[in-house]
Design a protein around this motif. Sequence first.
Motif, mmCIF file in Angstrom:
data_model
loop_
_atom_site.group_PDB
_atom_site.id
_atom_site.type_symbol
_atom_site.label_atom_id
_atom_site.label_comp_id
_atom_site.label_asym_id
_atom_site.label_seq_id
_atom_site.Cartn_x
_atom_site.Cartn_y
_atom_site.Cartn_z
ATOM 1 N N VAL A 271 -0.364 1.296 11.387
ATOM 2 C CA VAL A 271 0.060 2.086 10.226
ATOM 3 C C VAL A 271 -0.648 1.594 8.967
ATOM 4 O O VAL A 271 -1.204 2.386 8.191
ATOM 5 N N PHE A 272 -0.659 0.286 8.746
ATOM 6 C CA PHE A 272 -1.222 -0.247 7.510
ATOM 7 C C PHE A 272 -2.752 -0.244 7.532
ATOM 8 O O PHE A 272 -3.383 -0.139 6.476
ATOM 9 N N GLU A 273 -3.319 -0.337 8.728
ATOM 10 C CA GLU A 273 -4.779 -0.188 8.836
ATOM 11 C C GLU A 273 -5.184 1.230 8.456
ATOM 12 O O GLU A 273 -6.146 1.447 7.714
ATOM 13 N N PHE B 204 -7.064 5.386 4.552
ATOM 14 C CA PHE B 204 -6.745 6.565 3.751
ATOM 15 C C PHE B 204 -6.966 6.289 2.268
ATOM 16 O O PHE B 204 -7.386 7.180 1.513
ATOM 17 N N ALA B 205 -6.674 5.059 1.833
ATOM 18 C CA ALA B 205 -6.940 4.704 0.431
ATOM 19 C C ALA B 205 -8.427 4.861 0.117
ATOM 20 O O ALA B 205 -8.806 5.331 -0.969
ATOM 21 N N ALA C 282 -11.164 7.711 10.263
ATOM 22 C CA ALA C 282 -11.657 6.675 11.172
ATOM 23 C C ALA C 282 -12.997 6.098 10.741
ATOM 24 O O ALA C 282 -13.325 4.956 11.083
ATOM 25 N N HIS C 283 -13.798 6.866 9.992
ATOM 26 C CA HIS C 283 -15.126 6.381 9.599
ATOM 27 C C HIS C 283 -15.083 5.381 8.454
ATOM 28 O O HIS C 283 -16.087 4.745 8.135
ATOM 29 N N HIS C 284 -13.911 5.190 7.836
ATOM 30 C CA HIS C 284 -13.795 4.226 6.739
ATOM 31 C C HIS C 284 -13.457 2.843 7.285
ATOM 32 O O HIS C 284 -12.698 2.720 8.265
ATOM 33 N N PRO C 285 -13.955 1.778 6.681
ATOM 34 C CA PRO C 285 -13.592 0.423 7.106
ATOM 35 C C PRO C 285 -12.105 0.170 6.882
ATOM 36 O O PRO C 285 -11.521 0.661 5.921
ATOM 37 N N ALA C 286 -11.518 -0.630 7.769
ATOM 38 C CA ALA C 286 -10.089 -0.914 7.668
ATOM 39 C C ALA C 286 -9.810 -2.223 6.947
ATOM 40 O O ALA C 286 -8.651 -2.541 6.678
#
Length: 853
Positions: A35-37, A42-43, A132-136
């Motif tokens: 969830v937090f990843e 999303f941020a 999904a393409h953004h770094p976590a």
Amino acid sequence: MRQTILSFPADDAGKGAAFAHWRGLRVSVWPGPLVFETARRFARELEARKIGKGDRVLFVAANSPQWVAAFFGCLLRGAIVVPLDVTSAPDFLERVLRQTDAKLLLYGPGERPRVDEKLPGLNLMELAQLVAHHPATGYAPEPVDENDIVEIIYTSGTTTEPKGVILTHANLLANLSPLEKEVRKYLKWERLVHPLRFLNLLPLSHIFGQFMGIFVPQLLGGEVFFQDSLNPSEIIHTARKRRINVIVTVPRLLETLREKIERECETKGRDGRALRAKLKAAEGRHFLRRWWAFRDVHRQFGWRLWAFIAGGATLSPETESFWQRLGFAVVQGYGMTETASLVSVNHPFKLSRGSIGKTLPGQEVKLDEGGEIMVRGRNISPGYWNGDAARAHDSSSEEGWLRTGDMGELDDAGNLFFKGRLKDVIVTAAGLNIYPEDLEAALNAQPEVRACAVVPFETARGPEPFAALIMREGGTEPATAAAAAAVERANRRLAEAQRIRHWIVWPEPDFPRTATQKVMRRKVAEELKARLSGHLPATQVGASSLAETIARFTGGARAPLDASANLATDLKLDSLGRVELLSALEDRYQVEIDEAAFTAATTLGDVERMIQEGPHEQSARPYPYPEWAIGAPARWIRLVAFYLLLLPLTRLMCWVKVSGAEHLKGLDGPLLFVSNHITMADHALILSALPGRFRRRLAIGMEGEILRDWVHPPEATARLRRILRRLQYALVVTLFNVFPLPKKSGFRRSFAYAGEAMDDGQSVLVFPEGKRSEDGRMNPFMNGIGVLAAELRAPVVPVKIEGLFRLKRQKKYFARPREVTILFGAPLRFSESEEAARIVEELERQVAALKEG
């Protein structure tokens, strides 16, 4: 000490939490780290869209882990969340959009709400794939402090200007901090039952729903299950199946569950008076004695369930006492959006019956000279949203006190008791105050009354209480006579000035309600005034709540519905459409409707009559759903029997040739196998052709009517034959793990069982023709396979049996090796948004086209 809500994702408890919801027929579980990843990803997506601190994001979506992830993603970016109920009218959404000037719309599942098409939107169900393409990792949150705005929550309906309550980090933490301090005292005991599992039935667009669905479970490292359906049977099934500890709900649903328990006692041949006597005897007994006395109810809900948390409305004393005497804890709280959800709350281990708890630390509560509750503290919202700024509360008074508009009482121990809404108080011509809640409590205590609402009505003698009653069906006298008797008995419990002199049997299945199931008294009063003035034609059926439900379901506009409107020709509902409408109506009215009777209904008049009659007695011959077959003992017996007996016997009679096995390579998760149907031995042949990892965990859909006849034979069946049929059922289920797939009704429970099997890691095999081929050609596929394939969200493997019909026609029971071929096709994937009819056509085409080589 926490400074902002952003401390939650950083906590070990928060990371240990989990969020789950039903997506289609399957349960999707998101651990806290996921969830937090996703929130961090999303941020970054918000940053890419140039949405930053102070910008508003609209949430118009049902509860889900994705909702929680997007919520924290907005907080990381400093964006302001604007959560709205999924049933909000388009014009209300437009007005909120104009007020907030939102930069993004989050919606789903289903179609995008009908608002400004220029406003960018994202389907929350696709959130993980979209970001999904953004770094976590490595994301630096936007600097925020306790005075920054977290969200704007709108509280008004559609007929007035929307009022958006501003809530800051400080407001939310003012209520969360004392809860967290108290929770820490019991964490050592929580380890004995870890993880605590919450079933949250309140919308996350509601602040109390957020508290109990997002924040409090994280303080305990608990698991939260979100469920959209409010059907009592499904709630009970979920509580037992998912081993729920705490159900978070609204008072109305507790009343509905109470009705179900009482009704089941009557249908099992027990007199209602005997149950009431048993409940009365439980008063004052130790918790363990009460638990043991009603162990059959605890078995029904699951042994882990111990508490209900009710919020959003007032719980009647009778319902609270009912559940407490059964051995459950009932925790009530009091608050409003302007107080960041809570003002007072009952301690789960120090309950004060009838009260709404003691004031939370850090807050002050007092009553003015008229008894209105006034609150002061850091939890009080700074104001309502008005364009780019906030304005002070219209209801705030001097020295920071907030006038709640609620009437209350305080006892010597500091317990707060709710008396009713100030605006709902009926002031008679004699200057006496009458609280509708007192009158409703007296009416609800009458066994004939299913629901009631008391509103002011102007008479020649001034304002007087007017009661609208929804009666239970099944009595021996007409509804009007039963209502008259109920009102007369209720009046005996009331003072002379309170007595009800005007009443009516409400002509609809339910009252108009808010998202948290509160009765909308103003609408009730308006409709009563219109009806008593003769403005509504008697031929209209449920021109309020039923019309709205059907309009939302069919996508049409709300309009008066005639009782003669035909479900098939006027509403264009096929058999599957009826099943989906049935589910929507059961959720809306919280009743259980016999599916077979609903399938036979032809007009809206029939539908309304079923809803008004309330819950139907279940069929005397229900379909059996063998949950025990999924368990370890049956699974091991099945495995041993298959390899020692069934597989050798099957290969002796028909050693099949397998074609297309390469399509199954690399597939590990549960699959949906869809095959043509030739003989009763089809499933055994397919099992023999499957790789071991699938044949060991396969649930097989079988004609439901046959299984039902084995378990519940017709009354004329001889005793010995009954025993033999039940033994046959037990043997077939144990050896082949079959479950009923009915032809005419009962689809919802069958589909849900298939989803549960897949959640348990099992693949599912179905024969969508619904009957065996009589001429060697495939029969048309039934429509249900389209819904099943979409909502199971699993790869679908087409299967075809060739060469078997020739043996069937020749009545040969043994075949030469490789004379019969089992063909597997390439796996297909379907999205939840695809039309069921198109999926049916595609599957039928794919199975028919399978050929060797």
